[in-house]
Design a protein around this motif. Structure first.
Motif, PDB file in Angstrom:
ATOM      1  N   TYR A   6       0.830  -1.199   0.000  1.00  0.00           N
ATOM      2  CA  TYR A   6       0.000   0.000   0.000  1.00  0.00           C
ATOM      3  C   TYR A   6       0.870   1.256   0.000  1.00  0.00           C
ATOM      4  O   TYR A   6       0.576   2.229  -0.684  1.00  0.00           O
ATOM      5  N   PHE A   7       1.945   1.235   0.780  1.00  0.00           N
ATOM      6  CA  PHE A   7       2.838   2.379   0.845  1.00  0.00           C
ATOM      7  C   PHE A   7       3.506   2.629  -0.507  1.00  0.00           C
ATOM      8  O   PHE A   7       3.574   3.773  -0.979  1.00  0.00           O
ATOM      9  N   VAL A   8       3.957   1.569  -1.144  1.00  0.00           N
ATOM     10  CA  VAL A   8       4.603   1.701  -2.456  1.00  0.00           C
ATOM     11  C   VAL A   8       3.594   2.201  -3.490  1.00  0.00           C
ATOM     12  O   VAL A   8       3.906   3.075  -4.310  1.00  0.00           O
ATOM     13  N   SER A   9       2.382   1.675  -3.448  1.00  0.00           N
ATOM     14  CA  SER A   9       1.348   2.117  -4.395  1.00  0.00           C
ATOM     15  C   SER A   9       1.012   3.599  -4.209  1.00  0.00           C
ATOM     16  O   SER A   9       0.867   4.332  -5.188  1.00  0.00           O
ATOM     17  N   ALA A  10       0.896   4.034  -2.975  1.00  0.00           N
ATOM     18  CA  ALA A  10       0.608   5.448  -2.718  1.00  0.00           C
ATOM     19  C   ALA A  10       1.769   6.330  -3.171  1.00  0.00           C
ATOM     20  O   ALA A  10       1.549   7.410  -3.742  1.00  0.00           O
ATOM     21  N   THR A  11       2.986   5.877  -2.951  1.00  0.00           N
ATOM     22  CA  THR A  11       4.161   6.637  -3.388  1.00  0.00           C
ATOM     23  C   THR A  11       4.192   6.751  -4.907  1.00  0.00           C
ATOM     24  O   THR A  11       4.455   7.832  -5.450  1.00  0.00           O
ATOM     25  N   LEU A  12       3.913   5.651  -5.593  1.00  0.00           N
ATOM     26  CA  LEU A  12       3.885   5.697  -7.057  1.00  0.00           C
ATOM     27  C   LEU A  12       2.784   6.630  -7.562  1.00  0.00           C
ATOM     28  O   LEU A  12       2.971   7.329  -8.567  1.00  0.00           O
ATOM     29  N   SER A  13       1.666   6.657  -6.870  1.00  0.00           N
ATOM     30  CA  SER A  13       0.590   7.563  -7.247  1.00  0.00           C
ATOM     31  C   SER A  13       1.037   9.017  -7.138  1.00  0.00           C
ATOM     32  O   SER A  13       0.765   9.830  -8.036  1.00  0.00           O
ATOM     33  N   ILE A  14       1.711   9.348  -6.072  1.00  0.00           N
ATOM     34  CA  ILE A  14       2.184  10.718  -5.880  1.00  0.00           C
ATOM     35  C   ILE A  14       3.236  11.081  -6.933  1.00  0.00           C
ATOM     36  O   ILE A  14       3.204  12.170  -7.515  1.00  0.00           O
ATOM     37  N   PRO A  27      -4.501  19.450 -22.453  1.00  0.00           N
ATOM     38  CA  PRO A  27      -4.996  20.777 -22.051  1.00  0.00           C
ATOM     39  C   PRO A  27      -5.369  20.854 -20.572  1.00  0.00           C
ATOM     40  O   PRO A  27      -5.258  21.908 -19.965  1.00  0.00           O
ATOM     41  N   ASN A  28      -5.820  19.772 -20.011  1.00  0.00           N
ATOM     42  CA  ASN A  28      -6.231  19.785 -18.599  1.00  0.00           C
ATOM     43  C   ASN A  28      -5.356  18.858 -17.755  1.00  0.00           C
ATOM     44  O   ASN A  28      -5.841  18.186 -16.852  1.00  0.00           O
ATOM     45  N   HIS A  29      -4.073  18.846 -18.028  1.00  0.00           N
ATOM     46  CA  HIS A  29      -3.173  17.936 -17.321  1.00  0.00           C
ATOM     47  C   HIS A  29      -3.083  18.251 -15.826  1.00  0.00           C
ATOM     48  O   HIS A  29      -2.807  17.353 -15.019  1.00  0.00           O
ATOM     49  N   GLU A  30      -3.324  19.489 -15.427  1.00  0.00           N
ATOM     50  CA  GLU A  30      -3.295  19.813 -13.996  1.00  0.00           C
ATOM     51  C   GLU A  30      -4.419  19.089 -13.246  1.00  0.00           C
ATOM     52  O   GLU A  30      -4.215  18.556 -12.158  1.00  0.00           O
ATOM     53  N   LEU A  31      -5.599  19.074 -13.846  1.00  0.00           N
ATOM     54  CA  LEU A  31      -6.729  18.387 -13.214  1.00  0.00           C
ATOM     55  C   LEU A  31      -6.506  16.877 -13.170  1.00  0.00           C
ATOM     56  O   LEU A  31      -6.855  16.213 -12.185  1.00  0.00           O
ATOM     57  N   ILE A  32      -5.925  16.333 -14.222  1.00  0.00           N
ATOM     58  CA  ILE A  32      -5.619  14.904 -14.245  1.00  0.00           C
ATOM     59  C   ILE A  32      -4.605  14.581 -13.152  1.00  0.00           C
ATOM     60  O   ILE A  32      -4.724  13.565 -12.454  1.00  0.00           O
ATOM     61  N   ALA A  33      -3.599  15.435 -12.986  1.00  0.00           N
ATOM     62  CA  ALA A  33      -2.585  15.214 -11.960  1.00  0.00           C
ATOM     63  C   ALA A  33      -3.189  15.268 -10.559  1.00  0.00           C
ATOM     64  O   ALA A  33      -2.845  14.461  -9.688  1.00  0.00           O
ATOM     65  N   ILE A  34      -4.112  16.187 -10.339  1.00  0.00           N
ATOM     66  CA  ILE A  34      -4.780  16.270  -9.036  1.00  0.00           C
ATOM     67  C   ILE A  34      -5.595  15.007  -8.792  1.00  0.00           C
ATOM     68  O   ILE A  34      -5.592  14.446  -7.696  1.00  0.00           O
ATOM     69  N   PHE A  35      -6.291  14.527  -9.832  1.00  0.00           N
ATOM     70  CA  PHE A  35      -7.075  13.306  -9.701  1.00  0.00           C
ATOM     71  C   PHE A  35      -6.184  12.118  -9.346  1.00  0.00           C
ATOM     72  O   PHE A  35      -6.500  11.324  -8.454  1.00  0.00           O
ATOM     73  N   ILE A  36      -5.058  11.995 -10.030  1.00  0.00           N
ATOM     74  CA  ILE A  36      -4.137  10.901  -9.735  1.00  0.00           C
ATOM     75  C   ILE A  36      -3.565  11.056  -8.326  1.00  0.00           C
ATOM     76  O   ILE A  36      -3.386  10.078  -7.603  1.00  0.00           O
ATOM     77  N   LEU A  38      -5.053  12.197  -5.783  1.00  0.00           N
ATOM     78  CA  LEU A  38      -6.062  11.804  -4.803  1.00  0.00           C
ATOM     79  C   LEU A  38      -6.146  10.296  -4.613  1.00  0.00           C
ATOM     80  O   LEU A  38      -6.790   9.820  -3.682  1.00  0.00           O
ATOM     81  N   TRP A  39      -5.489   9.526  -5.478  1.00  0.00           N
ATOM     82  CA  TRP A  39      -5.468   8.078  -5.291  1.00  0.00           C
ATOM     83  C   TRP A  39      -4.685   7.711  -4.036  1.00  0.00           C
ATOM     84  O   TRP A  39      -5.013   6.720  -3.372  1.00  0.00           O
ATOM     85  N   ALA A  40      -3.646   8.467  -3.711  1.00  0.00           N
ATOM     86  CA  ALA A  40      -2.761   8.121  -2.593  1.00  0.00           C
ATOM     87  C   ALA A  40      -3.517   7.998  -1.265  1.00  0.00           C
ATOM     88  O   ALA A  40      -3.397   6.968  -0.591  1.00  0.00           O
ATOM     89  N   PRO A  41      -4.315   8.982  -0.843  1.00  0.00           N
ATOM     90  CA  PRO A  41      -5.035   8.805   0.416  1.00  0.00           C
ATOM     91  C   PRO A  41      -6.053   7.667   0.351  1.00  0.00           C
ATOM     92  O   PRO A  41      -6.302   6.991   1.353  1.00  0.00           O
ATOM     93  N   THR A  42      -6.610   7.434  -0.833  1.00  0.00           N
ATOM     94  CA  THR A  42      -7.558   6.334  -0.985  1.00  0.00           C
ATOM     95  C   THR A  42      -6.853   4.995  -0.800  1.00  0.00           C
ATOM     96  O   THR A  42      -7.371   4.091  -0.127  1.00  0.00           O
ATOM     97  N   ILE A  43      -5.684   4.854  -1.386  1.00  0.00           N
ATOM     98  CA  ILE A  43      -4.914   3.616  -1.253  1.00  0.00           C
ATOM     99  C   ILE A  43      -4.528   3.393   0.207  1.00  0.00           C
ATOM    100  O   ILE A  43      -4.640   2.270   0.729  1.00  0.00           O
ATOM    101  N   ILE A  44      -4.083   4.439   0.886  1.00  0.00           N
ATOM    102  CA  ILE A  44      -3.729   4.318   2.298  1.00  0.00           C
ATOM    103  C   ILE A  44      -4.950   3.938   3.126  1.00  0.00           C
ATOM    104  O   ILE A  44      -4.882   3.096   4.027  1.00  0.00           O
ATOM    105  N   ALA A  45      -6.102   4.538   2.821  1.00  0.00           N
ATOM    106  CA  ALA A  45      -7.332   4.207   3.555  1.00  0.00           C
ATOM    107  C   ALA A  45      -7.729   2.752   3.349  1.00  0.00           C
ATOM    108  O   ALA A  45      -8.151   2.077   4.298  1.00  0.00           O
ATOM    109  N   VAL A  46      -7.593   2.242   2.137  1.00  0.00           N
ATOM    110  CA  VAL A  46      -7.896   0.831   1.876  1.00  0.00           C
ATOM    111  C   VAL A  46      -6.938  -0.057   2.665  1.00  0.00           C
ATOM    112  O   VAL A  46      -7.347  -1.079   3.232  1.00  0.00           O
ATOM    113  N   GLY A  47      -5.668   0.322   2.727  1.00  0.00           N
ATOM    114  CA  GLY A  47      -4.699  -0.452   3.501  1.00  0.00           C
ATOM    115  C   GLY A  47      -5.046  -0.479   4.979  1.00  0.00           C
ATOM    116  O   GLY A  47      -4.969  -1.532   5.631  1.00  0.00           O
ATOM    117  N   ILE A  48      -5.424   0.661   5.530  1.00  0.00           N
ATOM    118  CA  ILE A  48      -5.811   0.722   6.941  1.00  0.00           C
ATOM    119  C   ILE A  48      -7.060  -0.113   7.177  1.00  0.00           C
ATOM    120  O   ILE A  48      -7.149  -0.872   8.153  1.00  0.00           O
TER     121      ILE A  48
END
Length: 76
Positions: A6-14, A27-36, A38-48
């Protein structure tokens, strides 16, 4: 799953989020980056959550063993 996964997955997401934010060409790469990102806290929450479920299962099994020993002791 091990907590390390989970830690490695969250790190890769960041890291992927930072890469898309800096080097993205869409054109909207900033929004895509923000979306990606947001995966990190979700992955950590699933791990917990999975860790807590494992602890809960162990406690239920231990409780059943204790109850079985108590019932077995009362019958004899």
């Amino acid at each position: 799953m091990k907590p390390l996964y989970y830690f490695v997955s969250a790190t890769l997401s960041i890291v992927l989020s930072i890469h898309v934010f800096i080097f993205g060409t869409a054109p909207n790469h900033e929004l895509i980056a923000i979306f990606i990102g947001l995966w990190a806290p979700t992955i950590i929450a699933v791990g917990i959550f999975n860790t807590l479920l494992g602890i809960h299962d162990e406690m239920c099994c231990a409780h059943r063993r204790i109850e079985d020993r108590q019932k077995g002791g009362d019958e004899h």
